[in-house]
Design a protein around this motif. Structure first.
Motif, PDB file in Angstrom:
ATOM      1  N   ASP A  90       0.809  -1.218   0.000  1.00  0.00           N
ATOM      2  CA  ASP A  90       0.000   0.000   0.000  1.00  0.00           C
ATOM      3  C   ASP A  90       0.846   1.273   0.000  1.00  0.00           C
ATOM      4  O   ASP A  90       0.305   2.376   0.109  1.00  0.00           O
ATOM      5  N   VAL A  91       2.161   1.120  -0.118  1.00  0.00           N
ATOM      6  CA  VAL A  91       3.047   2.290  -0.175  1.00  0.00           C
ATOM      7  C   VAL A  91       3.553   2.459  -1.603  1.00  0.00           C
ATOM      8  O   VAL A  91       4.024   1.505  -2.231  1.00  0.00           O
ATOM      9  N   THR A  92       3.450   3.673  -2.115  1.00  0.00           N
ATOM     10  CA  THR A  92       3.993   4.012  -3.427  1.00  0.00           C
ATOM     11  C   THR A  92       5.311   4.756  -3.229  1.00  0.00           C
ATOM     12  O   THR A  92       5.363   5.744  -2.499  1.00  0.00           O
ATOM     13  N   ILE A  93       6.362   4.270  -3.871  1.00  0.00           N
ATOM     14  CA  ILE A  93       7.663   4.934  -3.782  1.00  0.00           C
ATOM     15  C   ILE A  93       7.913   5.732  -5.054  1.00  0.00           C
ATOM     16  O   ILE A  93       7.790   5.211  -6.159  1.00  0.00           O
ATOM     17  N   GLU A  94       8.245   7.001  -4.877  1.00  0.00           N
ATOM     18  CA  GLU A  94       8.645   7.866  -5.979  1.00  0.00           C
ATOM     19  C   GLU A  94      10.136   8.138  -5.824  1.00  0.00           C
ATOM     20  O   GLU A  94      10.565   8.759  -4.849  1.00  0.00           O
ATOM     21  N   LEU A  95      10.937   7.671  -6.774  1.00  0.00           N
ATOM     22  CA  LEU A  95      12.391   7.743  -6.666  1.00  0.00           C
ATOM     23  C   LEU A  95      12.956   8.705  -7.699  1.00  0.00           C
ATOM     24  O   LEU A  95      12.657   8.601  -8.888  1.00  0.00           O
ATOM     25  N   GLN A  96      13.768   9.657  -7.238  1.00  0.00           N
ATOM     26  CA  GLN A  96      14.461  10.593  -8.111  1.00  0.00           C
ATOM     27  C   GLN A  96      15.959  10.429  -7.908  1.00  0.00           C
ATOM     28  O   GLN A  96      16.416  10.186  -6.796  1.00  0.00           O
ATOM     29  N   THR A  97      16.744  10.557  -8.983  1.00  0.00           N
ATOM     30  CA  THR A  97      18.192  10.429  -8.872  1.00  0.00           C
ATOM     31  C   THR A  97      18.861  11.779  -9.115  1.00  0.00           C
ATOM     32  O   THR A  97      18.309  12.655  -9.774  1.00  0.00           O
ATOM     33  N   GLY A  98      20.052  11.928  -8.560  1.00  0.00           N
ATOM     34  CA  GLY A  98      20.798  13.165  -8.729  1.00  0.00           C
ATOM     35  C   GLY A  98      22.126  13.098  -7.998  1.00  0.00           C
ATOM     36  O   GLY A  98      22.459  12.082  -7.373  1.00  0.00           O
ATOM     37  N   THR A  99      22.891  14.175  -8.060  1.00  0.00           N
ATOM     38  CA  THR A  99      24.142  14.246  -7.322  1.00  0.00           C
ATOM     39  C   THR A  99      23.843  14.508  -5.848  1.00  0.00           C
ATOM     40  O   THR A  99      22.731  14.898  -5.487  1.00  0.00           O
ATOM     41  N   THR A 100      24.843  14.319  -5.002  1.00  0.00           N
ATOM     42  CA  THR A 100      24.656  14.560  -3.569  1.00  0.00           C
ATOM     43  C   THR A 100      24.171  15.976  -3.314  1.00  0.00           C
ATOM     44  O   THR A 100      23.228  16.197  -2.545  1.00  0.00           O
ATOM     45  N   ARG A 101      24.795  16.954  -3.946  1.00  0.00           N
ATOM     46  CA  ARG A 101      24.400  18.347  -3.717  1.00  0.00           C
ATOM     47  C   ARG A 101      22.954  18.582  -4.131  1.00  0.00           C
ATOM     48  O   ARG A 101      22.187  19.234  -3.416  1.00  0.00           O
ATOM     49  N   ALA A 102      22.567  18.058  -5.296  1.00  0.00           N
ATOM     50  CA  ALA A 102      21.196  18.252  -5.772  1.00  0.00           C
ATOM     51  C   ALA A 102      20.191  17.567  -4.853  1.00  0.00           C
ATOM     52  O   ALA A 102      19.113  18.109  -4.575  1.00  0.00           O
ATOM     53  N   LEU A 103      20.531  16.390  -4.357  1.00  0.00           N
ATOM     54  CA  LEU A 103      19.615  15.654  -3.480  1.00  0.00           C
ATOM     55  C   LEU A 103      19.435  16.370  -2.147  1.00  0.00           C
ATOM     56  O   LEU A 103      18.326  16.428  -1.605  1.00  0.00           O
ATOM     57  N   LEU A 104      20.517  16.921  -1.596  1.00  0.00           N
ATOM     58  CA  LEU A 104      20.409  17.667  -0.343  1.00  0.00           C
ATOM     59  C   LEU A 104      19.545  18.909  -0.529  1.00  0.00           C
ATOM     60  O   LEU A 104      18.798  19.302   0.372  1.00  0.00           O
ATOM     61  N   ARG A 105      19.648  19.510  -1.706  1.00  0.00           N
ATOM     62  CA  ARG A 105      18.807  20.673  -2.005  1.00  0.00           C
ATOM     63  C   ARG A 105      17.344  20.262  -2.068  1.00  0.00           C
ATOM     64  O   ARG A 105      16.457  20.966  -1.552  1.00  0.00           O
ATOM     65  N   GLN A 106      17.047  19.120  -2.690  1.00  0.00           N
ATOM     66  CA  GLN A 106      15.667  18.627  -2.751  1.00  0.00           C
ATOM     67  C   GLN A 106      15.139  18.325  -1.362  1.00  0.00           C
ATOM     68  O   GLN A 106      13.977  18.579  -1.061  1.00  0.00           O
ATOM     69  N   LEU A 107      15.986  17.787  -0.505  1.00  0.00           N
ATOM     70  CA  LEU A 107      15.588  17.483   0.866  1.00  0.00           C
ATOM     71  C   LEU A 107      15.289  18.773   1.628  1.00  0.00           C
ATOM     72  O   LEU A 107      14.310  18.854   2.378  1.00  0.00           O
ATOM     73  N   GLU A 108      16.111  19.774   1.416  1.00  0.00           N
ATOM     74  CA  GLU A 108      15.914  21.065   2.078  1.00  0.00           C
ATOM     75  C   GLU A 108      14.595  21.704   1.668  1.00  0.00           C
ATOM     76  O   GLU A 108      13.933  22.375   2.476  1.00  0.00           O
ATOM     77  N   ARG A 109      14.186  21.477   0.418  1.00  0.00           N
ATOM     78  CA  ARG A 109      12.952  22.066  -0.097  1.00  0.00           C
ATOM     79  C   ARG A 109      11.759  21.125   0.066  1.00  0.00           C
ATOM     80  O   ARG A 109      10.688  21.382  -0.472  1.00  0.00           O
ATOM     81  N   TYR A 110      11.937  20.032   0.790  1.00  0.00           N
ATOM     82  CA  TYR A 110      10.871  19.062   1.065  1.00  0.00           C
ATOM     83  C   TYR A 110      10.324  18.415  -0.203  1.00  0.00           C
ATOM     84  O   TYR A 110       9.175  17.962  -0.238  1.00  0.00           O
ATOM     85  N   GLU A 111      11.146  18.357  -1.245  1.00  0.00           N
ATOM     86  CA  GLU A 111      10.720  17.680  -2.466  1.00  0.00           C
ATOM     87  C   GLU A 111      10.886  16.171  -2.337  1.00  0.00           C
ATOM     88  O   GLU A 111      10.256  15.406  -3.071  1.00  0.00           O
ATOM     89  N   VAL A 112      11.746  15.739  -1.438  1.00  0.00           N
ATOM     90  CA  VAL A 112      11.873  14.326  -1.082  1.00  0.00           C
ATOM     91  C   VAL A 112      11.889  14.241   0.443  1.00  0.00           C
ATOM     92  O   VAL A 112      12.252  15.201   1.128  1.00  0.00           O
ATOM     93  N   GLU A 113      11.497  13.090   0.971  1.00  0.00           N
ATOM     94  CA  GLU A 113      11.496  12.912   2.422  1.00  0.00           C
ATOM     95  C   GLU A 113      12.854  12.460   2.925  1.00  0.00           C
ATOM     96  O   GLU A 113      13.272  12.788   4.048  1.00  0.00           O
ATOM     97  N   ALA A 114      13.557  11.675   2.102  1.00  0.00           N
ATOM     98  CA  ALA A 114      14.868  11.159   2.488  1.00  0.00           C
ATOM     99  C   ALA A 114      15.679  10.938   1.222  1.00  0.00           C
ATOM    100  O   ALA A 114      15.129  10.878   0.115  1.00  0.00           O
ATOM    101  N   ALA A 115      16.997  10.811   1.390  1.00  0.00           N
ATOM    102  CA  ALA A 115      17.853  10.636   0.220  1.00  0.00           C
ATOM    103  C   ALA A 115      19.077   9.805   0.567  1.00  0.00           C
ATOM    104  O   ALA A 115      19.581   9.849   1.696  1.00  0.00           O
ATOM    105  N   PHE A 116      19.546   9.050  -0.417  1.00  0.00           N
ATOM    106  CA  PHE A 116      20.791   8.299  -0.295  1.00  0.00           C
ATOM    107  C   PHE A 116      21.897   9.147  -0.917  1.00  0.00           C
ATOM    108  O   PHE A 116      21.907   9.368  -2.137  1.00  0.00           O
ATOM    109  N   VAL A 117      22.804   9.647  -0.095  1.00  0.00           N
ATOM    110  CA  VAL A 117      23.864  10.546  -0.565  1.00  0.00           C
ATOM    111  C   VAL A 117      25.221   9.979  -0.175  1.00  0.00           C
ATOM    112  O   VAL A 117      25.326   9.070   0.647  1.00  0.00           O
ATOM    113  N   SER A 118      26.262  10.549  -0.772  1.00  0.00           N
ATOM    114  CA  SER A 118      27.605  10.036  -0.558  1.00  0.00           C
ATOM    115  C   SER A 118      28.468  11.011   0.225  1.00  0.00           C
ATOM    116  O   SER A 118      28.239  12.219   0.211  1.00  0.00           O
ATOM    117  N   GLU A 119      29.454  10.471   0.915  1.00  0.00           N
ATOM    118  CA  GLU A 119      30.466  11.306   1.560  1.00  0.00           C
ATOM    119  C   GLU A 119      31.327  11.964   0.482  1.00  0.00           C
ATOM    120  O   GLU A 119      31.536  11.373  -0.582  1.00  0.00           O
TER     121      GLU A 119
END
Length: 261
Positions: A90-119
């Motif tokens: 009953d859960v739908t996953i919406e997955l977006q890919t990007g660089t670490t910087r872009a993903l952190l920006r999406q997280l900051e803007r609440y466009e994603v709830e969580a992200a897999f990023v790299s050191e």
């Protein structure tokens, strides 16, 4: 737009002290402030939904918006997502890919709830747990001379600015007193590996990507120094994890589902 809706929007803009929409052609699009407010509103709706589900004791359901590095999305997440779908239909996953910087920006803007990023990345006020360990390797065309102290004058093939692995490459060059002569930017690992295989230049990529890439055997792999060759992918999120996110975390390597607050 109906006049009552226009009035409500103006009242809201006056209340928050910022323009939320701007005209584009015959329509309206969100401003930066509007996107930020939308993110907060979606977060509040998720919390309201969470409260209602917990009161009713219902099953995990809803939408989980995730961001991910392309390497994790292609090599690490497929079996985890498959297990998640089987357990939580009953859960739908919406997955977006990007660089670490872009993903952190999406997280900051609440466009994603969580992200897999790299050191390396700036944690700020984020929650973060390491979930995957990656071996980074230098790849060259087969038969190409291996650079000595560094990649030399060859072109470097990498993702655009904001990629953590690209930053590793720059750090490696800096250790030998150099800097990238020229960087050829690509938007996918398939393109990066194909360019290296054709002799265009060299690149730093996760070994797991090569194991799954179509041209993974068409390039030569070379180890990096230990302090650069091992890298961790982290799951990062802000605030309290939703039930779908907590459920996903329970399926990650070495992770346990966090207790509900």
């Amino acid at each position: 737009m109906p006049s009552n809706v226009t009035t409500r929007i103006k009242q809201l803009e006056e209340r928050v002290g910022a323009a939320l929409f701007r005209r584009q052609g015959r329509g309206l699009i969100l401003t930066e402030a509007g996107r930020t407010l939308l993110g907060h509103a979606e977060k509040l709706l998720q919390l309201a939904d969470l409260a209602e589900r917990e009161m009713r004791g219902g099953s995990v359901r809803g939408v989980l918006r995730l961001g991910s590095l392309e390497s994790a999305a292609g090599a690490r997440l497929p079996p985890i997502l498959s297990a998640f779908y089987a357990r939580y239909p009953d859960v739908t996953i919406e997955l977006q890919t990007g660089t670490t910087r872009a993903l952190l920006r999406q997280l900051e803007r609440y466009e994603v709830e969580a992200a897999f990023v790299s050191e390396p990345f700036e944690r700020q006020d984020l929650n973060a747990v390491p979930v995957f360990q990656e071996e980074l390797v230098l790849i060259t065309a087969k038969g190409a001379a291996l650079p000595g102290a560094g990649p030399g004058r060859q072109a470097q093939v990498a993702f655009p600015h904001g990629c953590s692995y690209r930053q590793r490459l720059v750090e490696w060059l800096a250790e030998s007193g150099g800097s990238p002569d020229r960087i050829l930017e690509m938007s996918s690992y398939h393109a990066i590996v194909a360019c290296v295989a054709a002799g265009t230049g060299t690149a730093i990529v996760p070994a797991s990507v090569l194991d799954h890439a179509v041209l993974g055997t068409a390039v030569a792999r070379h180890p990096l120094p230990a302090h650069l060759g091992l890298n961790h992918t982290h799951l990062v999120w802000s605030g309290e994890a939703s039930p779908p996110l907590r459920s996903l975390m329970g399926l990650l390597p070495g992770s346990r589902e966090p207790a509900a607050a």
